[in-house]
Design a protein around this motif. Sequence first.
Motif, PDB file in Angstrom:
ATOM      1  N   ASP A 351       5.447   1.158   3.845  1.00  0.00           N
ATOM      2  CA  ASP A 351       5.537   0.501   5.154  1.00  0.00           C
ATOM      3  C   ASP A 351       5.269   1.489   6.285  1.00  0.00           C
ATOM      4  OD1 ASP A 351       6.152  -1.888   3.937  1.00  0.00           O
ATOM      5  OD2 ASP A 351       8.308  -1.770   4.324  1.00  0.00           O
ATOM      6  N   THR A 352       5.794   2.700   6.154  1.00  0.00           N
ATOM      7  CA  THR A 352       5.578   3.714   7.191  1.00  0.00           C
ATOM      8  C   THR A 352       4.099   4.072   7.299  1.00  0.00           C
ATOM      9  OG1 THR A 352       7.798   4.618   6.819  1.00  0.00           O
ATOM     10  CG2 THR A 352       6.222   6.016   7.966  1.00  0.00           C
ATOM     11  N   LEU A 353       3.448   4.255   6.152  1.00  0.00           N
ATOM     12  CA  LEU A 353       2.031   4.602   6.170  1.00  0.00           C
ATOM     13  C   LEU A 353       1.164   3.452   6.663  1.00  0.00           C
ATOM     14  CD1 LEU A 353       1.812   6.599   2.826  1.00  0.00           C
ATOM     15  CD2 LEU A 353       1.432   7.514   5.128  1.00  0.00           C
ATOM     16  N   LYS A 354       1.596   2.230   6.403  1.00  0.00           N
ATOM     17  CA  LYS A 354       0.800   1.078   6.846  1.00  0.00           C
ATOM     18  C   LYS A 354       0.690   1.036   8.364  1.00  0.00           C
ATOM     19  CE  LYS A 354       0.146  -3.866   6.064  1.00  0.00           C
ATOM     20  NZ  LYS A 354       0.681  -5.096   5.395  1.00  0.00           N
ATOM     21  N   ASP A 355       1.679   1.598   9.059  1.00  0.00           N
ATOM     22  CA  ASP A 355       1.649   1.605  10.519  1.00  0.00           C
ATOM     23  C   ASP A 355       0.708   2.668  11.090  1.00  0.00           C
ATOM     24  OD1 ASP A 355       3.416  -0.496  10.686  1.00  0.00           O
ATOM     25  OD2 ASP A 355       5.194   0.766  10.902  1.00  0.00           O
ATOM     26  N   VAL A 356       0.219   3.575  10.217  1.00  0.00           N
ATOM     27  CA  VAL A 356      -0.772   4.557  10.661  1.00  0.00           C
ATOM     28  C   VAL A 356      -2.109   3.845  10.804  1.00  0.00           C
ATOM     29  CG1 VAL A 356      -2.019   6.651   9.998  1.00  0.00           C
ATOM     30  CG2 VAL A 356       0.442   6.452   9.536  1.00  0.00           C
ATOM     31  N   PRO A 357      -2.860   4.078  11.869  1.00  0.00           N
ATOM     32  CA  PRO A 357      -4.174   3.424  12.009  1.00  0.00           C
ATOM     33  C   PRO A 357      -4.990   3.539  10.726  1.00  0.00           C
ATOM     34  CG  PRO A 357      -3.648   4.630  13.997  1.00  0.00           C
ATOM     35  CD  PRO A 357      -2.560   4.961  13.011  1.00  0.00           C
ATOM     36  N   GLU A 358      -5.595   2.446  10.323  1.00  0.00           N
ATOM     37  CA  GLU A 358      -6.226   2.379   8.998  1.00  0.00           C
ATOM     38  C   GLU A 358      -7.261   3.471   8.776  1.00  0.00           C
ATOM     39  OE1 GLU A 358      -8.315  -0.813   5.940  1.00  0.00           O
ATOM     40  OE2 GLU A 358      -7.963  -1.376   8.028  1.00  0.00           O
ATOM     41  N   GLU A 385      -3.999  -0.490   0.543  1.00  0.00           N
ATOM     42  CA  GLU A 385      -3.750   0.274   1.754  1.00  0.00           C
ATOM     43  C   GLU A 385      -4.272   1.710   1.687  1.00  0.00           C
ATOM     44  OE1 GLU A 385       0.462  -0.314   2.484  1.00  0.00           O
ATOM     45  OE2 GLU A 385       0.217  -2.474   2.157  1.00  0.00           O
ATOM     46  N   GLY A 386      -4.946   2.042   0.575  1.00  0.00           N
ATOM     47  CA  GLY A 386      -5.575   3.350   0.471  1.00  0.00           C
ATOM     48  C   GLY A 386      -4.610   4.490   0.267  1.00  0.00           C
ATOM     49  N   ILE A 387      -3.505   4.244  -0.428  1.00  0.00           N
ATOM     50  CA  ILE A 387      -2.500   5.262  -0.718  1.00  0.00           C
ATOM     51  C   ILE A 387      -2.674   5.704  -2.173  1.00  0.00           C
ATOM     52  CG2 ILE A 387      -0.052   5.848  -0.687  1.00  0.00           C
ATOM     53  CD1 ILE A 387      -1.316   4.992   2.033  1.00  0.00           C
TER      54      ILE A 387
END
Length: 541
Positions: A351-358, A385-387
């Motif tokens: 969730d935290t990483l999803k808030d980073v601009p894609e 999400e590219g993680i």
Amino acid sequence: MTTQIDTILFNARLRDATAPAGIRDGDAIAISGGLIAAVGTGDDILKLRNSRTEVFDLGGAYLTPGLVDGHAHPVSGNDLQVGVDMTGARTAEEMLARLRAEAQRTPLGQWVMGYSLDPIAFAGLPHVADAIEDAVGGRPTCVFIFDYHGVAVSRTALTMAGVTGPRSFVGASVIVCDADGRPTGVLLEPEAIALVKGLIPVPTFADRVASLRTTLNRMAASGLTGIHVMDANTRSMELFAALEAEADLPLRLHVAPWVNPGASQSDIDEVLAQQSLHGKYWRVVAAKFFIDGTIDGGTGWLHEPDIHGEGLAALWPDHEAYQYALRFFAERQVQTITHAIGDHAIRFVLDTLKDVPEALRRAARHRIEHIETLPDEDIGRFAAEGIIPSMQPSHAVRYTRADHSDNWSSRLGKERADRAWRCRDIADAGAPIVMGSDWPIAPFDPREILVCARFRRLAEQSLAEAIQPSQALTGLEALAGLTSIAAYAVHEEAISGALTPGMRADLTALSVDPINAPADALAAATVPLTMMDGRVTHNGL
């Protein structure tokens, strides 16, 4: 101008996860200036040699891109594996017998030490400190639990450290105490462990350099050509620089310094500044975080508590501070790597990483490490999400049981234990999985990683029931996790991880097919040759 061919390897069978079915045409490779210059048949490649070319006949061995451990701690692991190996001690009697023998071997005045202890061995002891105290005759003693997120110590060690009851820490460290507030002898997570660890004499810097050189050479002999190094908080970069001042390193080291819970802005700025540090064969590539601890210690962050009512806290008590720190690096295009084991921890990081601009998120290739128990709804998020998921199948195999009788599974209960190390499901959803050992928690030998990923058991456990066998990877996927995907994870897929001209000549030769060999044969495979940068780092021919 004719290219100088420095080395030729021939009479090999080429295995490359980027090739169709993992088979690369040809049986020989020419190397020039540390790079693969040509791939083809032995007859054609041998025509390229001259008087200065070194030639190796691999005798039909299987040659792969250099195997890379995607998650290991070579410096701290080398420092912490001291004293008696407690692997396999699953009862109090076994644990205490080994400590008794170690105490007899240890000179008076020195600490009695041990490592790789399964917490199930002391689960029935109300005060492990007293049991250890009796076994070692009152000597100061410290034994690291196998995950290195906890220690079991003697009563004398607690007294020397001034530990008399519970304390508050910045992170989720714990001094485990009984109902009366008396310490039991178990200390969990770094701040608590440091109370005792700080009293134990450490080797000189010169001794550490020599010992680390030996360890890295052992790693090269196992077939490794590189490591994603998940710590830099014990003078690691100084050690690497000192090693390179003596001689070239035998492995490439991609280093991620820690951003610890409660990190100040100056701490964060220091890790950012470290991103420019490098040597010839080592470089800082990321920032490493811990959002939780371990399931075995009750510090893995879960949606619902474990059977002991534990697992409901993050290592970063201030969740917003973690989010700020992670975004700080993400916004500066620095890759972040977060240790997340419990289901709540994993989702919180996603969730935290999803808030980073894609665009920034995907460019950095942020990672989550371990991913031990995962609900269905989060399986597809890594690919979507590219993680990058980074996983250690040998953890599942070594430290859990199919019947859930182990400490990890019994703490979680059947539903969550059945969601263990879901490599197959994550891969099927389209995410590239980096494979690693997390040494010293599990052996660094890449042959074991390949076996555990494919068979979900150890080779010697042929009669044991596999651990969640539906989550097994194919041989090709497992090889990719140690080669092409490992290169992708550190932004080096254009120069590493494949047997094609122009790629680095980081190479591993195995006596059996790493993609198709049976478990026993793969575990027992010999390593005829390891090369890094076109230089032989292990010769077993």
